[in-house]
Design an enzyme around this catalytic site. Structure first.
Site, short mmCIF file in Angstrom:
data_model
loop_
_atom_site.label_atom_id
_atom_site.label_comp_id
_atom_site.label_asym_id
_atom_site.label_seq_id
_atom_site.Cartn_x
_atom_site.Cartn_y
_atom_site.Cartn_z
N ARG A 38 0.84 -1.19 0.00
CA ARG A 38 0.00 0.00 0.00
C ARG A 38 0.88 1.24 0.00
NH1 ARG A 38 -3.50 -2.63 -1.70
NH2 ARG A 38 -5.56 -3.06 -0.83
N HIS A 89 -1.65 0.25 -9.92
CA HIS A 89 -2.24 -0.73 -9.01
C HIS A 89 -2.73 -1.98 -9.77
CE1 HIS A 89 -4.31 -1.15 -4.85
NE2 HIS A 89 -4.15 -2.34 -5.38
C1 OXD Z 1 -5.46 -5.16 -3.47
C2 OXD Z 1 -5.73 -5.91 -4.71
O1 OXD Z 1 -6.02 -5.46 -2.42
O2 OXD Z 1 -5.34 -5.41 -5.79
O3 OXD Z 1 -4.68 -4.22 -3.55
O4 OXD Z 1 -6.30 -7.00 -4.64
#
Ligand code: OXD
Length: 312
Positions: A227, A275
């Site tokens: 994160r 992401h």
């Molecule tokens: C997360 C995902 O939780 O991409 O970041 O699954």
């Protein structure tokens, strides 16, 4: 009895999730928010960044299941109904993707690909002397299912792998484990390539600021797939500017999407991905989610349940 799928992020994929869940649980009604059906029928909410506040509308809700690995997008809802199990997603396809993503960047940095790219821009033919994988230490922060799987795949490629986590762990095979704040310096000072897989909790938020980044050896690398809020981005930029950290591959950010004017976008030593390190695979993840719903229906515990104590 129905399942409600809700997300503010990947609306376009919701039909794929619906058909995956329908296939795995043909006996269930499955709706996609905002088409929620009868609110009294909704027993399971399967969510990724659901619209804030909606979950308290369903009086018979039995569980909230995440469409992704993390659940910070669930627990950050100030109107979350209390006392319901919140189930994380541990899915082998997602873990596999995260392994591949990590391997890509480890190999990129380990074999100087970032440097050859720069050299090519000025037609420079310079052979960098290679470092053997056993002489390269990869430090993984967060040794849960995903961190362990990444670590084992790097061990198989002969890298030296060490791990750090907030809590004591049983044996991790050849991954040497460091635990708690008192061992963070020891861990970081040996780490040539740092992979962060930690979830965001009150304990991990901003855990890597300038004080901790100083412990990393000169010329180290960072891969962040956990994160964004874990590494202080301004401190990271200063360490990249000074060359103490040579390059960083960042998939997660304090604010997502990464704002257009954020200087990480243009930083010559930063690789930005949006992401995508572990995208949930609807075909396999729908089965995992369906299995967890069945467990709850049979009065058994789904796996893994978010724990308020540990924050993940
Ligand atoms: C997360 C995902 O939780 O991409 O970041 O699954």
């Amino acid at each position: 009895m129905s399942i409600l799928l809700a997300s503010t992020d990947f609306w376009e994929d919701m039909e794929v999730w619906r058909s995956g869940l329908e296939e795995a649980m043909p006996e269930m009604d499955i709706n996609v928010y905002p088409d929620e059906g009868d609110v009294n029928d909704v027993e399971y909410a399967v969510v990724w960044k659901h619209p804030r506040g909606i979950l308290k509308k369903y009086p018979n809700l039995k569980a909230i299941l995440s469409l992704g690995a993390g659940v910070d997008h669930v627990i950050s809802d100030p109107d979350l109904p209390l006392g319901l199990p919140i189930v994380r997603l541990v899915d082998k396809k997602l873990t596999h993707e995260m392994i591949l993503h990590s391997l890509h960047w480890v190999l990129h940095f380990h074999s100087d690909q970032y440097l050859y790219r720069i050299q090519q821009q000025s037609s420079e033919w310079i052979q960098q002397s290679s470092i053997q994988s056993e002489d390269r230490t990869i430090g993984i922060m967060g040794l849960g299912n995903i961190g362990k799987a990444i670590g084992n795949s790097l061990v198989n490629l002969d890298f030296k792998v060490i791990g750090w986590g907030a809590r004591p762990k049983e044996s991790l095979g050849s991954i040497e484990y460091y635990c708690g704040h008192e061992q963070l310096e020891d861990f970081l000072s040996q780490t040539h390539i740092l992979i962060n897989v930690l979830p965001l909790t009150d304990n991990t938020k901003n855990i890597l600021t300038k004080n901790e980044l100083t412990f990393l050896p000169q010329g180290s690398f960072i891969i962040n797939i956990g994160r964004g809020g874990i590494i202080n981005e301004n401190d990271l930029i200063n360490f990249l500017d000074s060359g103490h950290i040579k390059a960083a591959a960042l998939d997660v950010f304090a604010q997502e999407p990464l704002p257009e004017n954020n200087s990480l976008w243009m930083h010559p030593s930063v690789y930005v991905t949006p992401h995508i390190a572990g995208q949930s695979n609807p075909r396999s993840a729908a089965k995992t989610i369906a299995e967890n719903i069945r467990l709850i229906q049979n009065g058994e515990a789904p796996y893994p349940i978010y724990s308020l104590d540990s924050g993940y």
